[in-house]
Scaffold this motif. Structure first.
Motif, PDB file in Angstrom:
ATOM      1  N   LEU A  11     -52.411 -52.990 -65.561  1.00 16.15           N
ATOM      2  CA  LEU A  11     -52.872 -52.883 -64.849  1.00 16.15           C
ATOM      3  C   LEU A  11     -51.781 -54.454 -63.746  1.00 16.15           C
ATOM      4  CD1 LEU A  11     -57.184 -52.737 -64.010  1.00 16.15           C
ATOM      5  CD2 LEU A  11     -54.906 -51.108 -63.099  1.00 16.15           C
ATOM      6  N   ILE A  12     -51.890 -55.133 -64.860  1.00 13.01           N
ATOM      7  CA  ILE A  12     -51.046 -55.989 -64.010  1.00 13.01           C
ATOM      8  C   ILE A  12     -49.133 -55.161 -64.120  1.00 13.01           C
ATOM      9  CG2 ILE A  12     -49.650 -58.267 -64.513  1.00 13.01           C
ATOM     10  CD1 ILE A  12     -52.066 -58.607 -65.545  1.00 13.01           C
ATOM     11  N   ASN A  13     -49.185 -54.565 -64.679  1.00 12.19           N
ATOM     12  CA  ASN A  13     -47.750 -54.291 -65.081  1.00 12.19           C
ATOM     13  C   ASN A  13     -47.317 -53.440 -63.783  1.00 12.19           C
ATOM     14  OD1 ASN A  13     -46.901 -55.163 -67.064  1.00 12.19           O
ATOM     15  ND2 ASN A  13     -47.713 -53.822 -68.666  1.00 12.19           N
ATOM     16  N   ARG A  14     -48.681 -52.545 -63.373  1.00 14.27           N
ATOM     17  CA  ARG A  14     -48.350 -51.165 -62.082  1.00 14.27           C
ATOM     18  C   ARG A  14     -48.626 -52.304 -60.833  1.00 14.27           C
ATOM     19  NH1 ARG A  14     -52.446 -45.976 -62.328  1.00 14.27           N
ATOM     20  NH2 ARG A  14     -51.158 -45.517 -60.457  1.00 14.27           N
ATOM     21  N   THR A  15     -48.839 -53.024 -60.574  1.00 12.27           N
ATOM     22  CA  THR A  15     -49.001 -54.148 -59.429  1.00 12.27           C
ATOM     23  C   THR A  15     -47.721 -55.055 -59.345  1.00 12.27           C
ATOM     24  OG1 THR A  15     -51.256 -54.509 -59.760  1.00 12.27           O
ATOM     25  CG2 THR A  15     -49.325 -56.191 -58.854  1.00 12.27           C
ATOM     26  N   ARG A  16     -47.147 -54.960 -60.384  1.00 12.08           N
ATOM     27  CA  ARG A  16     -45.822 -55.859 -60.415  1.00 12.08           C
ATOM     28  C   ARG A  16     -44.778 -54.895 -59.585  1.00 12.08           C
ATOM     29  NH1 ARG A  16     -46.373 -59.245 -66.090  1.00 12.08           N
ATOM     30  NH2 ARG A  16     -47.178 -60.759 -65.287  1.00 12.08           N
ATOM     31  N   ARG A  17     -44.372 -53.665 -60.157  1.00  6.03           N
ATOM     32  CA  ARG A  17     -44.347 -52.458 -60.088  1.00  6.03           C
ATOM     33  C   ARG A  17     -44.379 -52.123 -58.445  1.00  6.03           C
ATOM     34  NH1 ARG A  17     -45.243 -49.860 -65.182  1.00  6.03           N
ATOM     35  NH2 ARG A  17     -46.768 -48.773 -63.965  1.00  6.03           N
ATOM     36  N   ILE A  18     -45.263 -52.518 -58.100  1.00  4.34           N
ATOM     37  CA  ILE A  18     -45.132 -52.177 -56.657  1.00  4.34           C
ATOM     38  C   ILE A  18     -44.700 -53.326 -55.825  1.00  4.34           C
ATOM     39  CG2 ILE A  18     -47.294 -52.446 -54.981  1.00  4.34           C
ATOM     40  CD1 ILE A  18     -49.130 -50.883 -57.657  1.00  4.34           C
ATOM     41  N   ARG A  19     -44.926 -54.536 -56.322  1.00  3.54           N
ATOM     42  CA  ARG A  19     -44.606 -55.798 -55.954  1.00  3.54           C
ATOM     43  C   ARG A  19     -42.331 -55.358 -56.833  1.00  3.54           C
ATOM     44  NH1 ARG A  19     -44.283 -60.213 -59.749  1.00  3.54           N
ATOM     45  NH2 ARG A  19     -46.839 -60.151 -59.091  1.00  3.54           N
ATOM     46  N   GLY A  20     -41.608 -54.872 -56.634  1.00  5.17           N
ATOM     47  CA  GLY A  20     -40.392 -54.513 -56.750  1.00  5.17           C
ATOM     48  C   GLY A  20     -40.496 -53.548 -55.650  1.00  5.17           C
ATOM     49  N   GLN A  21     -41.108 -52.438 -55.774  1.00  4.63           N
ATOM     50  CA  GLN A  21     -40.947 -51.415 -54.433  1.00  4.63           C
ATOM     51  C   GLN A  21     -41.111 -52.361 -53.402  1.00  4.63           C
ATOM     52  OE1 GLN A  21     -43.894 -48.549 -55.990  1.00  4.63           O
ATOM     53  NE2 GLN A  21     -42.447 -47.130 -55.714  1.00  4.63           N
ATOM     54  N   ILE A  22     -41.954 -52.995 -52.840  1.00  9.09           N
ATOM     55  CA  ILE A  22     -41.969 -53.456 -51.478  1.00  9.09           C
ATOM     56  C   ILE A  22     -40.634 -54.549 -51.101  1.00  9.09           C
ATOM     57  CG2 ILE A  22     -43.537 -55.330 -50.744  1.00  9.09           C
ATOM     58  CD1 ILE A  22     -44.520 -52.922 -50.577  1.00  9.09           C
ATOM     59  N   GLY A  44     -43.311 -43.481 -51.875  1.00  5.53           N
ATOM     60  CA  GLY A  44     -43.678 -43.985 -52.957  1.00  5.53           C
ATOM     61  C   GLY A  44     -44.635 -44.941 -53.092  1.00  5.53           C
ATOM     62  N   VAL A  45     -43.667 -45.944 -52.306  1.00  3.08           N
ATOM     63  CA  VAL A  45     -44.981 -47.443 -52.396  1.00  3.08           C
ATOM     64  C   VAL A  45     -46.471 -47.231 -52.010  1.00  3.08           C
ATOM     65  CG1 VAL A  45     -45.089 -49.129 -51.049  1.00  3.08           C
ATOM     66  CG2 VAL A  45     -43.261 -49.657 -52.306  1.00  3.08           C
ATOM     67  N   ARG A  46     -46.530 -46.398 -50.880  1.00  4.69           N
ATOM     68  CA  ARG A  46     -47.843 -45.707 -50.982  1.00  4.69           C
ATOM     69  C   ARG A  46     -48.730 -44.907 -51.948  1.00  4.69           C
ATOM     70  NH1 ARG A  46     -48.378 -41.798 -45.782  1.00  4.69           N
ATOM     71  NH2 ARG A  46     -47.150 -40.510 -47.576  1.00  4.69           N
ATOM     72  N   GLY A  47     -47.722 -44.031 -52.622  1.00  3.17           N
ATOM     73  CA  GLY A  47     -47.878 -43.372 -53.529  1.00  3.17           C
ATOM     74  C   GLY A  47     -48.952 -44.400 -54.730  1.00  3.17           C
ATOM     75  N   ALA A  48     -47.820 -45.329 -55.161  1.00  3.33           N
ATOM     76  CA  ALA A  48     -47.889 -46.105 -56.039  1.00  3.33           C
ATOM     77  C   ALA A  48     -49.375 -47.259 -56.097  1.00  3.33           C
ATOM     78  CB  ALA A  48     -47.143 -47.090 -56.185  1.00  3.33           C
ATOM     79  N   ILE A  49     -49.165 -47.352 -54.338  1.00  2.49           N
ATOM     80  CA  ILE A  49     -50.547 -48.309 -54.260  1.00  2.49           C
ATOM     81  C   ILE A  49     -52.692 -47.251 -54.641  1.00  2.49           C
ATOM     82  CG2 ILE A  49     -52.101 -48.911 -52.217  1.00  2.49           C
ATOM     83  CD1 ILE A  49     -50.606 -50.989 -53.013  1.00  2.49           C
ATOM     84  N   ASN A  50     -52.540 -45.795 -53.283  1.00  5.01           N
ATOM     85  CA  ASN A  50     -52.898 -44.786 -54.119  1.00  5.01           C
ATOM     86  C   ASN A  50     -53.347 -44.487 -55.586  1.00  5.01           C
ATOM     87  OD1 ASN A  50     -53.482 -44.734 -51.398  1.00  5.01           O
ATOM     88  ND2 ASN A  50     -52.604 -42.718 -51.257  1.00  5.01           N
ATOM     89  N   GLY A  51     -52.859 -44.700 -56.549  1.00  3.98           N
ATOM     90  CA  GLY A  51     -52.562 -44.589 -57.659  1.00  3.98           C
ATOM     91  C   GLY A  51     -53.521 -45.756 -58.363  1.00  3.98           C
TER      92      GLY A  51
END
Length: 91
Positions: A11-22, A44-51
């Motif tokens: 989950l932390i890795n997913r959050t970090r990828r989302i931060r990179g997208q933002i 893409g950010v919206r999809g990542a957040i939804n995931g």
């Protein structure tokens, strides 16, 4: 959210990828990139957040919402149905 500890790293890795997208969106705005490019990255950010949200909600359903007093099969069926509805909503 103690139930997320088993998947904390994931989950932390997913959050970090989302931060990179933002951060990419921010850079694109600063660089005055085209609307089409921005919208593609934002989608893409919206999809990542939804995931991410889907994963957290799924764990919550399985651990806190499904009725523990039901037989395991009934519990799994009810939880699976709710998870399917949630996934369809978040798409």
């Amino acid at each position: 959210m103690s139930h997320t500890i088993r998947e904390k790293t994931k989950l932390i890795n997913r959050t970090r990828r989302i931060r990179g997208q933002i951060e990419a969106v921010e850079r694109m705005l600063e660089d005055e990139k085209s609307c089409a490019e921005l919208l593609q990255v934002i989608a893409g950010v919206r999809g990542a957040i939804n995931g991410l949200m889907s994963e957290i909600i799924e764990d919550h359903i399985l651990l806190h919402v499904a009725d523990a007093d039901l037989a395991q099969n009934d519990r799994n069926e009810g939880a699976a149905e709710l998870i399917d509805v949630m996934r369809a909503y978040l798409k």
